[in-house]
Design an enzyme around this catalytic site. Sequence first.
Site, short mmCIF file in Angstrom:
data_model
loop_
_atom_site.label_atom_id
_atom_site.label_comp_id
_atom_site.label_asym_id
_atom_site.label_seq_id
_atom_site.Cartn_x
_atom_site.Cartn_y
_atom_site.Cartn_z
N ASP A 1 0.82 -1.23 0.00
CA ASP A 1 0.00 0.00 0.00
C ASP A 1 0.85 1.27 0.00
OD1 ASP A 1 -2.15 -1.68 0.18
OD2 ASP A 1 -2.37 -1.46 2.35
P1 NAP Z 1 0.99 -4.15 3.11
O1 NAP Z 1 0.26 -3.20 2.26
O2 NAP Z 1 0.27 -4.92 4.14
O3 NAP Z 1 1.74 -5.16 2.14
C1 NAP Z 1 2.62 -6.12 2.60
C2 NAP Z 1 3.01 -7.02 1.46
O4 NAP Z 1 4.00 -7.92 1.94
C3 NAP Z 1 1.85 -7.85 0.96
O5 NAP Z 1 1.45 -7.42 -0.30
C4 NAP Z 1 2.38 -9.29 0.95
O6 NAP Z 1 2.18 -9.86 -0.34
C5 NAP Z 1 3.86 -9.12 1.23
N1 NAP Z 1 4.40 -10.18 2.08
C6 NAP Z 1 3.84 -10.74 3.16
N2 NAP Z 1 4.64 -11.71 3.65
C7 NAP Z 1 5.72 -11.75 2.85
C8 NAP Z 1 6.89 -12.55 2.83
N3 NAP Z 1 7.11 -13.50 3.74
N4 NAP Z 1 7.80 -12.33 1.86
C9 NAP Z 1 7.58 -11.40 0.91
N5 NAP Z 1 6.49 -10.60 0.89
C10 NAP Z 1 5.57 -10.79 1.84
O7 NAP Z 1 2.22 -3.44 3.87
P2 NAP Z 1 2.82 -1.98 3.79
O8 NAP Z 1 3.12 -1.57 2.39
O9 NAP Z 1 3.94 -1.97 4.77
O10 NAP Z 1 1.64 -1.05 4.24
C11 NAP Z 1 1.21 -1.00 5.57
C12 NAP Z 1 -0.30 -1.02 5.65
O11 NAP Z 1 -0.69 -1.04 7.01
C13 NAP Z 1 -0.92 0.21 5.03
O12 NAP Z 1 -2.17 -0.11 4.47
C14 NAP Z 1 -1.11 1.09 6.23
O13 NAP Z 1 -2.10 2.06 6.06
C15 NAP Z 1 -1.53 0.07 7.26
N6 NAP Z 1 -1.36 0.65 8.58
C16 NAP Z 1 -0.15 0.77 9.15
C17 NAP Z 1 -0.04 1.45 10.36
C18 NAP Z 1 1.28 1.71 11.01
O14 NAP Z 1 1.30 2.40 12.01
N7 NAP Z 1 2.36 1.18 10.51
C19 NAP Z 1 -1.16 1.96 10.97
C20 NAP Z 1 -2.39 1.80 10.36
C21 NAP Z 1 -2.48 1.14 9.17
P3 NAP Z 1 2.13 -11.44 -0.53
O15 NAP Z 1 1.08 -11.95 0.36
O16 NAP Z 1 1.86 -11.62 -1.98
O17 NAP Z 1 3.50 -11.96 -0.16
#
Ligand code: NAP
Length: 469
Positions: A392
């Site tokens: 994301d």
């Molecule tokens: P993400 O959008 O959840 O994407 C993570 C990606 O990692 C997934 O597409 C997944 O694809 C891949 N993945 C998972 N396990 C894996 C592995 N073992 N090896 C390789 N790839 C792997 O993560 P993000 O880009 O870090 O975004 C964070 C999300 O969390 C955002 O939507 C954000 O708004 C939300 N959020 C975060 C917080 C905060 O404080 N950090 C707070 C509120 C919301 P596959 O399954 O295809 O592998």
Amino acid sequence: MTHHLGQLVYLVASVLFVFSLHGMNDPKTARRGVFAGGVAMALAVLATWMQPEIIHHTWIIVAILAGFAVGIPMSRVPLTAVPQRTAISHAFGGLAAGLVGTAKYYLWVGEGPEQLTSFRMAALVAEVLLGFLTFTGSLLAAGKLQEIKWIPQRPVTYPYQNVSNIGLLALAVLLGILLVLNPTGTGASIMFPLLIILSLAFGVLLIIPIGGADMPTVISILNAYAGLSAVAMGFVLDNKLLITAGALDGSSGLILSIIMCRAMNRSFVNVLFGAFGQVKAAAADAQERHYKSETIEGAAQVLEQANLVVIIPGYGLAVAQAQHRVRELYDELTRLGITVKFAIHPVAGRMPGHMNVLLAEAEIPYSDLVEMDEINADMPQCDVALVIGANDVVNPAARTDKTTPIYGMPIINADKARTVFAIKRSKNPGFAGIDNELYFLDHTFMLFGDAKQVVGELAKHLSGGECGH
Ligand code: NAP
């Protein structure tokens, strides 16, 4: 004498709590901050022990042992599960406040109506309301984050939801006001338990319309509620340390929620009532669209030619525990004279600072971790953007597609790099449940596989281990 000494110890504990929060402002002092918080908590227990009104010290020992029995296993959860672990802590905090408030109410009723002054009753109402709603709300939030099967991940919505929720809260507040006006009068014996039931129900109703993607933010709002209930408990028990610690907890939770909302370009009200995080049906179309894959050899060759490589870590890196392999890759690239920077998105992962903690564990120099705004200025000069398990936070649809739920969320402009390599295991979407436009661009190549394995292989190739350089 012991009373005064106890008060002095409380004061020292309060100061240490302030230092603790201050220390956690910066990664360099964070450990010290945690240590100060632990010492403050131990002093708080000691000072309570010293209070003359405490006559059954055995209960404090029982509570300490129970705390250890629950706390030690909880401290061993993986970093990726910290948000739900935190939610459970808030649930315990809320439950404790609610139960203390309930016990105090009935004790004071037994001692006579003169004990229940309006001030005490108002503090009791606030404590019970916030405590019990934090309890059920946090439990549900933890369940959603843990993806427990029988708890729906998607937002549960129904007609007139906001109106009925606000109506329920208004009813609870009305009961509270009636209780303050007449704490022991006719009906109070029904109104008080009813207040508890409404608070418990409100906690559940508050959380069910909120989707998984907003859950970490909601947890930090619940943190604020737990803090406020502790403040109210401080007034009920006439304990100044509880008031100070609760206020610190409440305000820091609130500030954190605001920071997270800003990082996702979402308004507070929106998070609470927006029903964000629905998995869009469009995700199914992703299977039809074309991805270009690259081999490890091919990717290693492109990396070798680069001057600037920007690594963009995300939740997948944490899941795969690939940080040490990333360090190896970093070492290989820098050995070849390539500049390597890490682009840190404020909400990458599942909690603020998640990526910083992971990379620090692998001793990647802090000076190479660059905040989003700063690195975005460099992205057009970047030869290779290596996206590791991030989704994301690099989705360009956030800039352009008004229909996407992440529209307006600031992102790391990985698409502006000359070449993009994206490591993930499958074609599944990220946390927000939407397609990622980045993966379909002409200059993006997928490296499908587990992040630990793929990054490890890349590092090996660059070191000459596989291709015999
Ligand atoms: P993400 O959008 O959840 O994407 C993570 C990606 O990692 C997934 O597409 C997944 O694809 C891949 N993945 C998972 N396990 C894996 C592995 N073992 N090896 C390789 N790839 C792997 O993560 P993000 O880009 O870090 O975004 C964070 C999300 O969390 C955002 O939507 C954000 O708004 C939300 N959020 C975060 C917080 C905060 O404080 N950090 C707070 C509120 C919301 P596959 O399954 O295809 O592998």
